[in-house]
Design a protein around this motif. Structure first.
Motif, PDB file in Angstrom:
ATOM      1  N   ASN A 116       5.848   2.898   6.173  1.00  0.00           N
ATOM      2  CA  ASN A 116       6.923   2.096   7.359  1.00  0.00           C
ATOM      3  C   ASN A 116       7.959   1.899   6.429  1.00  0.00           C
ATOM      4  O   ASN A 116       9.943   1.518   6.398  1.00  0.00           O
ATOM      5  N   LEU A 117       7.324   1.502   4.631  1.00  0.00           N
ATOM      6  CA  LEU A 117       9.050   1.523   4.275  1.00  0.00           C
ATOM      7  C   LEU A 117       9.984   2.592   3.803  1.00  0.00           C
ATOM      8  O   LEU A 117      11.395   2.255   4.162  1.00  0.00           O
ATOM      9  N   ALA A 155       5.410  -4.987   5.678  1.00  0.00           N
ATOM     10  CA  ALA A 155       5.494  -3.541   6.181  1.00  0.00           C
ATOM     11  C   ALA A 155       4.386  -3.397   5.247  1.00  0.00           C
ATOM     12  O   ALA A 155       4.057  -2.826   4.164  1.00  0.00           O
ATOM     13  N   GLY A 156       3.080  -3.660   5.716  1.00  0.00           N
ATOM     14  CA  GLY A 156       1.585  -2.974   4.901  1.00  0.00           C
ATOM     15  C   GLY A 156       1.731  -4.580   4.113  1.00  0.00           C
ATOM     16  O   GLY A 156       1.067  -3.982   2.392  1.00  0.00           O
ATOM     17  N   HIS A 172       2.070  -4.855  12.791  1.00  0.00           N
ATOM     18  CA  HIS A 172       0.860  -4.992  12.887  1.00  0.00           C
ATOM     19  C   HIS A 172       0.271  -4.395  14.069  1.00  0.00           C
ATOM     20  O   HIS A 172       0.093  -4.048  15.009  1.00  0.00           O
ATOM     21  N   PRO A 173      -0.888  -3.488  13.485  1.00  0.00           N
ATOM     22  CA  PRO A 173      -1.773  -2.061  14.612  1.00  0.00           C
ATOM     23  C   PRO A 173      -2.361  -2.680  15.418  1.00  0.00           C
ATOM     24  O   PRO A 173      -3.675  -2.275  15.591  1.00  0.00           O
ATOM     25  N   LEU A 232       0.784   6.040  13.760  1.00  0.00           N
ATOM     26  CA  LEU A 232       2.007   5.756  12.742  1.00  0.00           C
ATOM     27  C   LEU A 232       3.157   5.829  13.191  1.00  0.00           C
ATOM     28  O   LEU A 232       3.758   5.188  13.030  1.00  0.00           O
ATOM     29  N   GLY A 243       0.316  -1.565   0.093  1.00  0.00           N
ATOM     30  CA  GLY A 243       0.313  -0.180  -0.224  1.00  0.00           C
ATOM     31  C   GLY A 243       0.290   1.136   0.106  1.00  0.00           C
ATOM     32  O   GLY A 243       1.770   1.124  -0.826  1.00  0.00           O
ATOM     33  N   ARG A 244       0.778   2.108   0.520  1.00  0.00           N
ATOM     34  CA  ARG A 244       0.662   3.401   1.244  1.00  0.00           C
ATOM     35  C   ARG A 244       2.303   3.744   1.290  1.00  0.00           C
ATOM     36  O   ARG A 244       3.629   4.506   0.480  1.00  0.00           O
ATOM     37  N   GLY A 245       3.771   2.763   2.438  1.00  0.00           N
ATOM     38  CA  GLY A 245       4.377   2.506   2.425  1.00  0.00           C
ATOM     39  C   GLY A 245       5.352   3.270   3.021  1.00  0.00           C
ATOM     40  O   GLY A 245       6.214   3.667   3.338  1.00  0.00           O
ATOM     41  N   GLU A 276       4.609   3.167  15.588  1.00  0.00           N
ATOM     42  CA  GLU A 276       4.663   2.115  14.449  1.00  0.00           C
ATOM     43  C   GLU A 276       5.666   2.441  13.459  1.00  0.00           C
ATOM     44  O   GLU A 276       6.781   0.904  13.449  1.00  0.00           O
TER      45      GLU A 276
HETATM   46  C1  GRF Z   1       0.195  -0.318   9.022  1.00  0.00           C
HETATM   47  O1  GRF Z   1      -0.593   0.245   9.608  1.00  0.00           O
HETATM   48  C2  GRF Z   1       0.729  -1.630   9.428  1.00  0.00           C
HETATM   49  O2  GRF Z   1       0.750  -1.628  10.521  1.00  0.00           O
HETATM   50  C3  GRF Z   1      -0.369  -2.094   8.641  1.00  0.00           C
HETATM   51  O3  GRF Z   1      -0.414  -2.331   7.610  1.00  0.00           O
HETATM   52  C4  GRF Z   1      -0.404  -0.407   7.468  1.00  0.00           C
HETATM   53  C5  GRF Z   1       0.701  -0.244   6.574  1.00  0.00           C
HETATM   54  O4  GRF Z   1       1.011   1.342   6.518  1.00  0.00           O
HETATM   55  N1  GRF Z   1       1.078  -3.679   8.499  1.00  0.00           N
HETATM   56  P1  GRF Z   1       2.269   1.711   5.693  1.00  0.00           P
HETATM   57  O5  GRF Z   1       1.864   0.828   4.577  1.00  0.00           O
HETATM   58  O6  GRF Z   1       3.520   1.497   6.163  1.00  0.00           O
HETATM   59  O7  GRF Z   1       2.160   3.677   5.575  1.00  0.00           O
END
Ligand code: GRF
Length: 223
Positions: A17-18, A90-91, A112-113, A174, A13-15, A177
């Motif tokens: 955490n990446l 990471a998502g 995991h949130p 976030l 997805g959004r990325g 995280e």
């Molecule tokens: C985060 O909230 C993570 O905990 C969950 O999916 C989301 C991913 O967010 N597993 P991002 O793509 O890293 O912005």
């Protein structure tokens, strides 16, 4: 200086955490080398971000495979070509096939949130608010064939505000995280955390409770 620890990151997805891990590699605050960023959605912002950062990327379309197991087997075979020592989910919004995952257990982590074992699966912020919980948070855990059920390495937590909505709670969580994930990857890269016979070891001792993210961004054992 020891060689950087090779990691692969899977994202759908959004990325964000990446992005936090890319930043940490770039500023050398983490001793990592992101050898591959892979995903199941070619147009995901996460993959764009990785490309812009000059990283190797791989997008595989699940529609091109007859079964989930075949997709996962191909994905993991291609990841293996890059020889990561750790795979970070990471998502990554897919459940992994147990037999494909099996040889990798202990080398795959997920963020995991929620404060696992609470709220495995989706809509975690909404469920924590609906339950009237005082606290919410995020967990980094080793991935096993049980969805969001593997041994937890560390957690970050926050108080749920009286007027919290799923969106405000997600936004507040976030940045925690990002710090939590980076801190866990650092401990694994430094070989201070490992999975041994389904138990998380920290500096050689079995953890009886997850590590906690402290206010200074480092991980502490629970009191
Ligand atoms: C985060 O909230 C993570 O905990 C969950 O999916 C989301 C991913 O967010 N597993 P991002 O793509 O890293 O912005």
């Amino acid at each position: 200086m020891p060689a950087a620890y090779p990691i692969a990151i899977l994202a759908s997805g959004r990325g964000s955490n990446l992005a936090a891990l890319i930043d940490a590699q770039r500023t050398a605050s983490l001793p990592i080398d992101i050898v591959l960023v892979a995903g199941d959605k070619a147009h995901a912002p996460a993959l764009r971000l990785a490309e812009e950062a000059g990283l190797s990327t791989l997008a595989l379309d699940p529609a091109g495979y007859a079964t989930r197991a075949e997709f996962d087997a191909d994905l993991f075979a291609r990841i293996a070509e890059h020889a990561p020592r750790l795979i970070v989910l990471a998502g990554f919004m897919r459940i992994l096939d147990a037999s494909v995952l099996e040889p990798w257990v202990g080398r795959v982590i997920n963020i995991h949130p929620s404060l696992l074992p609470l709220y495995r699966g989706l809509r975690t912020h909404e469920r924590a608010i609906a339950a009237g919980d005082a606290m919410h948070g995020a967990s980094v855990h080793y991935v096993t064939s049980e969805l969001d059920g593997g041994p937890v390495i560390a957690q970050a937590s926050l108080a749920i505000a009286a007027d919290a909505t799923p969106a405000t709670l997600a936004a507040e969580l976030l940045p925690l995280e990002h710090r939590l994930l980076a801190a866990c990857v650092e401990l694994i890269a430094e070989q201070r955390v490992a999975l041994d016979d389904n138990v998380v070891r920290y500096d050689g001792s079995a953890l009886s409770a997850p590590l906690r993210l402290g206010p200074d961004g480092t991980l502490e054992t629970s009191a």
